[in-house]
Design an enzyme around this catalytic site. Structure first.
Site, PDB file in Angstrom:
ATOM      1  N   LEU A   7      15.058 -11.058   1.964  1.00  0.00           N
ATOM      2  CA  LEU A   7      14.569 -11.525   0.587  1.00  0.00           C
ATOM      3  C   LEU A   7      13.018 -11.552   0.522  1.00  0.00           C
ATOM      4  O   LEU A   7      12.079 -11.274   1.514  1.00  0.00           O
ATOM      5  CB  LEU A   7      14.412 -13.234   0.943  1.00  0.00           C
ATOM      6  CG  LEU A   7      13.905 -14.003  -0.127  1.00  0.00           C
ATOM      7  CD1 LEU A   7      15.150 -14.843  -0.609  1.00  0.00           C
ATOM      8  CD2 LEU A   7      13.239 -15.094   0.162  1.00  0.00           C
ATOM      9  N   GLY A  10       8.633 -11.780  -5.334  1.00  0.00           N
ATOM     10  CA  GLY A  10       7.501 -10.858  -6.198  1.00  0.00           C
ATOM     11  C   GLY A  10       7.608  -9.576  -5.932  1.00  0.00           C
ATOM     12  O   GLY A  10       6.949  -8.935  -5.696  1.00  0.00           O
ATOM     13  N   CYS A  11       9.013  -9.194  -6.512  1.00  0.00           N
ATOM     14  CA  CYS A  11       9.304  -7.585  -6.177  1.00  0.00           C
ATOM     15  C   CYS A  11       9.772  -6.881  -7.734  1.00  0.00           C
ATOM     16  O   CYS A  11      10.185  -6.037  -7.544  1.00  0.00           O
ATOM     17  CB  CYS A  11      10.472  -7.590  -5.113  1.00  0.00           C
ATOM     18  SG  CYS A  11      12.036  -8.093  -5.560  1.00  0.00           S
ATOM     19  N   SER A  12       8.945  -7.510  -8.676  1.00  0.00           N
ATOM     20  CA  SER A  12       9.136  -7.049  -9.966  1.00  0.00           C
ATOM     21  C   SER A  12       8.176  -5.516  -9.976  1.00  0.00           C
ATOM     22  O   SER A  12       8.445  -4.808 -10.948  1.00  0.00           O
ATOM     23  CB  SER A  12       9.084  -7.647 -11.286  1.00  0.00           C
ATOM     24  OG  SER A  12       7.593  -7.990 -11.198  1.00  0.00           O
ATOM     25  N   GLY A  14       4.519  -3.459  -7.959  1.00  0.00           N
ATOM     26  CA  GLY A  14       3.606  -3.404  -6.994  1.00  0.00           C
ATOM     27  C   GLY A  14       4.155  -3.105  -5.557  1.00  0.00           C
ATOM     28  O   GLY A  14       5.023  -2.664  -5.097  1.00  0.00           O
ATOM     29  N   ILE A  15       3.301  -3.943  -4.576  1.00  0.00           N
ATOM     30  CA  ILE A  15       3.799  -3.945  -3.137  1.00  0.00           C
ATOM     31  C   ILE A  15       5.240  -4.503  -2.969  1.00  0.00           C
ATOM     32  O   ILE A  15       5.868  -3.843  -2.235  1.00  0.00           O
ATOM     33  CB  ILE A  15       2.776  -4.803  -2.190  1.00  0.00           C
ATOM     34  CG1 ILE A  15       1.192  -4.291  -2.749  1.00  0.00           C
ATOM     35  CG2 ILE A  15       3.159  -4.815  -0.868  1.00  0.00           C
ATOM     36  CD1 ILE A  15       0.086  -5.053  -1.948  1.00  0.00           C
ATOM     37  N   GLY A  16       5.445  -5.697  -3.478  1.00  0.00           N
ATOM     38  CA  GLY A  16       6.899  -6.138  -3.452  1.00  0.00           C
ATOM     39  C   GLY A  16       7.923  -5.329  -3.566  1.00  0.00           C
ATOM     40  O   GLY A  16       8.978  -5.144  -2.803  1.00  0.00           O
ATOM     41  N   SER A  87      -4.081 -11.203   3.058  1.00  0.00           N
ATOM     42  CA  SER A  87      -5.161  -9.989   2.277  1.00  0.00           C
ATOM     43  C   SER A  87      -6.164  -9.947   3.257  1.00  0.00           C
ATOM     44  O   SER A  87      -6.344 -11.160   4.162  1.00  0.00           O
ATOM     45  CB  SER A  87      -5.519 -10.592   0.962  1.00  0.00           C
ATOM     46  OG  SER A  87      -6.789  -9.943   0.491  1.00  0.00           O
ATOM     47  N   TYR A 100      -9.063 -17.282  -5.079  1.00  0.00           N
ATOM     48  CA  TYR A 100      -8.067 -16.152  -4.621  1.00  0.00           C
ATOM     49  C   TYR A 100      -8.473 -16.235  -3.243  1.00  0.00           C
ATOM     50  O   TYR A 100      -7.175 -16.492  -2.308  1.00  0.00           O
ATOM     51  CB  TYR A 100      -8.308 -14.974  -5.214  1.00  0.00           C
ATOM     52  CG  TYR A 100      -7.197 -13.918  -4.593  1.00  0.00           C
ATOM     53  CD1 TYR A 100      -5.993 -14.028  -4.828  1.00  0.00           C
ATOM     54  CD2 TYR A 100      -7.692 -12.936  -3.505  1.00  0.00           C
ATOM     55  CE1 TYR A 100      -5.065 -13.100  -4.291  1.00  0.00           C
ATOM     56  CE2 TYR A 100      -6.900 -12.111  -3.257  1.00  0.00           C
ATOM     57  CZ  TYR A 100      -5.593 -11.984  -3.302  1.00  0.00           C
ATOM     58  OH  TYR A 100      -4.782 -11.225  -2.772  1.00  0.00           O
TER      59      TYR A 100
HETATM   60  N1  LIG Z   1      -3.101  -5.536  -5.236  1.00  0.00           N
HETATM   61  C1  LIG Z   1      -4.257  -5.678  -4.138  1.00  0.00           C
HETATM   62  O1  LIG Z   1      -5.351  -5.208  -4.144  1.00  0.00           O
HETATM   63  C2  LIG Z   1      -3.831  -6.715  -3.224  1.00  0.00           C
HETATM   64  C3  LIG Z   1      -4.846  -6.831  -1.991  1.00  0.00           C
HETATM   65  C4  LIG Z   1      -4.308  -7.577  -1.048  1.00  0.00           C
HETATM   66  C5  LIG Z   1      -3.195  -8.604  -1.085  1.00  0.00           C
HETATM   67  N2  LIG Z   1      -2.348  -8.358  -2.204  1.00  0.00           N
HETATM   68  C6  LIG Z   1      -1.247  -9.325  -2.272  1.00  0.00           C
HETATM   69  O2  LIG Z   1      -0.008  -8.620  -2.460  1.00  0.00           O
HETATM   70  C7  LIG Z   1       0.813  -9.266  -3.104  1.00  0.00           C
HETATM   71  C8  LIG Z   1       1.632  -8.358  -4.128  1.00  0.00           C
HETATM   72  O3  LIG Z   1       0.356  -8.025  -5.226  1.00  0.00           O
HETATM   73  P1  LIG Z   1       0.509  -6.562  -5.908  1.00  0.00           P
HETATM   74  O4  LIG Z   1      -0.690  -6.089  -5.701  1.00  0.00           O
HETATM   75  O5  LIG Z   1       1.969  -5.990  -5.588  1.00  0.00           O
HETATM   76  O6  LIG Z   1       0.472  -7.391  -7.249  1.00  0.00           O
HETATM   77  P2  LIG Z   1       1.710  -7.234  -8.704  1.00  0.00           P
HETATM   78  O7  LIG Z   1       1.971  -5.759  -8.616  1.00  0.00           O
HETATM   79  O8  LIG Z   1       1.168  -7.930  -9.575  1.00  0.00           O
HETATM   80  O9  LIG Z   1       3.042  -7.881  -8.219  1.00  0.00           O
HETATM   81  C9  LIG Z   1       2.721  -9.388  -8.038  1.00  0.00           C
HETATM   82  C10 LIG Z   1       4.444  -9.858  -7.912  1.00  0.00           C
HETATM   83  O10 LIG Z   1       4.305 -11.449  -7.700  1.00  0.00           O
HETATM   84  C11 LIG Z   1       5.249 -11.839  -8.832  1.00  0.00           C
HETATM   85  N3  LIG Z   1       4.635 -13.230  -9.055  1.00  0.00           N
HETATM   86  C12 LIG Z   1       3.512 -13.595  -9.630  1.00  0.00           C
HETATM   87  N4  LIG Z   1       3.579 -14.801  -9.860  1.00  0.00           N
HETATM   88  C13 LIG Z   1       4.631 -15.325  -9.480  1.00  0.00           C
HETATM   89  C14 LIG Z   1       5.429 -16.738  -9.570  1.00  0.00           C
HETATM   90  N5  LIG Z   1       4.650 -17.709  -9.828  1.00  0.00           N
HETATM   91  N6  LIG Z   1       6.493 -16.834  -9.069  1.00  0.00           N
HETATM   92  C15 LIG Z   1       7.282 -15.769  -8.742  1.00  0.00           C
HETATM   93  N7  LIG Z   1       6.776 -14.346  -8.622  1.00  0.00           N
HETATM   94  C16 LIG Z   1       5.429 -14.301  -8.949  1.00  0.00           C
HETATM   95  C17 LIG Z   1       5.067 -10.896  -9.761  1.00  0.00           C
HETATM   96  O11 LIG Z   1       6.033 -11.054 -10.749  1.00  0.00           O
HETATM   97  P3  LIG Z   1       5.980 -10.978 -12.634  1.00  0.00           P
HETATM   98  O12 LIG Z   1       5.118  -9.829 -12.718  1.00  0.00           O
HETATM   99  O13 LIG Z   1       7.325 -11.270 -12.923  1.00  0.00           O
HETATM  100  O14 LIG Z   1       5.033 -12.241 -12.584  1.00  0.00           O
HETATM  101  C18 LIG Z   1       5.047  -9.615  -9.260  1.00  0.00           C
HETATM  102  O15 LIG Z   1       6.435  -9.197  -8.874  1.00  0.00           O
HETATM  103  C19 LIG Z   1       0.081 -10.621  -3.685  1.00  0.00           C
HETATM  104  O16 LIG Z   1       0.324 -11.729  -2.735  1.00  0.00           O
HETATM  105  C20 LIG Z   1      -1.330 -10.416  -3.654  1.00  0.00           C
HETATM  106  O17 LIG Z   1      -2.218 -11.263  -3.445  1.00  0.00           O
HETATM  107  C21 LIG Z   1      -2.638  -7.607  -3.092  1.00  0.00           C
END
Ligand SMILES: NC(=O)c1ccc[n+]([C@@H]2O[C@H](COP(=O)([O-])OP(=O)(O)OC[C@H]3O[C@@H](n4cnc5c(N)ncnc54)[C@H](OP(=O)(O)O)[C@@H]3O)[C@@H](O)[C@H]2O)c1
Length: 254
Positions: A7, A10-12, A14-16, A87, A100
């Site tokens: 499981l 949030g895998c649509s 980025g990292i997920g 993070s 955040y």
């Molecule tokens: N990017 C960075 O610099 C960074 C650094 C440190 C940690 N992180 C952490 O890494 C994780 C992933 O971030 P990312 O950078 O990959 O960003 P991302 O590409 O924006 O991906 C975020 C994912 O979370 C989903 N999501 C957001 N709100 C949601 C909700 N209420 N319910 C269910 N799904 C939801 C999004 O789906 P939808 O698009 O469909 O909403 C998307 O699949 C986050 O927890 C973030 O805090 C990111």
């Protein structure tokens, strides 16, 4: 490989997405990865309490709901691994990231507390702590920042946000940002280790930032260092970034 469940929230994108793809490639089906998360930057006076609650609902309560749902079954099976995308901001707060960062501190406190109980039931817990990662997350926070109504704050704060914080932050992402695939690779490596750690920072160049905090329990050292770097020594900030960029490039070549 034990149970047939995987499981990743949030895998649509980025990292997920990168973690789900990487886990699928190796047919690793025993992990629950709480990854869904959203960012929020800007002066506190310009952010509504509703927006803060929404952010906490995703970043913290999303995790709490998931773990609450899965824990009884994991306990009963005496196995499982809770993997959480935290993070570096879950360890060290950063200018204009108040809400955040607070949500990621909540995530860290929750997992650190739960990990002891989980251990009693042979359940593992790992917090993955990336620095900047170039994903939709970055694009969305900057897009929101451009549209942000800064009339709720004073002119000096608005100026610091626009003219100091935003350019610095963009430089940091451009210089030190990892790809989601790099973070996924490290996540899978760490969680498949025989003895997975409770915490793993994915960006070695960020470690000095968090080390400052551990070096001084009074909190003065990181506070002074960040203050001076941002407000007093623009040239030191740029030079440091230049050196870190070189280190990053040489690390990639290896
Ligand atoms: N990017 C960075 O610099 C960074 C650094 C440190 C940690 N992180 C952490 O890494 C994780 C992933 O971030 P990312 O950078 O990959 O960003 P991302 O590409 O924006 O991906 C975020 C994912 O979370 C989903 N999501 C957001 N709100 C949601 C909700 N209420 N319910 C269910 N799904 C939801 C999004 O789906 P939808 O698009 O469909 O909403 C998307 O699949 C986050 O927890 C973030 O805090 C990111």
């Amino acid at each position: 490989m034990g149970t047939r469940r995987v499981l990743v929230t949030g895998c649509s994108s980025g990292i997920g997405l990168a973690v789900a793809a990487r886990l699928a490639k190796d047919e690793l089906r025993r992990f629950k990865v709480n990854n869904a998360g959203v960012g929020m930057i800007g002066p506190l006076e310009c952010q509504s309490i509703d927006a803060m609650k929404n952010l906490f609902d995703t970043n913290f309560f999303g995790l709490a709901r998931l773990v609450k749902e899965l824990l009884p079954d994991m306990k009963q099976r005496q196995s499982g691994h809770i993997v959480v995308m935290s993070s570096v901001m879950g360890i060290q707060g950063l200018l204009f990231n108040d809400v955040y960062s607070a949500s990621k501190f909540a995530v860290e406190g929750f997992c650190e507390s739960l990990a002891v109980q989980a251990m009693k039931f042979s359940i593992k817990t790992t917090l993955v702590e990336p620095g900047p990662v170039v994903t939709e997350f970055e694009r969305k926070v900057y897009e929101d920042a451009e549209k942000m109504d800064l009339s709720g704050t004073d002119e000096e704060t608005a100026k610091i946000f626009r003219e100091v914080y935003l350019p610095y932050s963009k430089k940091i992402f451009a210089s030190l940002g990892q790809t989601p695939e790099e973070v996924a690779e490290q996540t899978v490596k760490v969680i498949t280790a025989k003895e997975p750690p409770l915490r793993h920072q994915t960006n070695r160049l960020y470690m000095p930032m968090t080390a400052l905090k551990h070096a001084d329990p009074t909190g003065r050292l990181p506070l002074d260092a960040f203050y001076k770097m941002i407000f007093k020594h623009d040239s030191v900030f740029n030079a440091t970034l230049g050196v870190l960029r070189m280190l990053q490039r040489s690390a990639w070549k290896k």
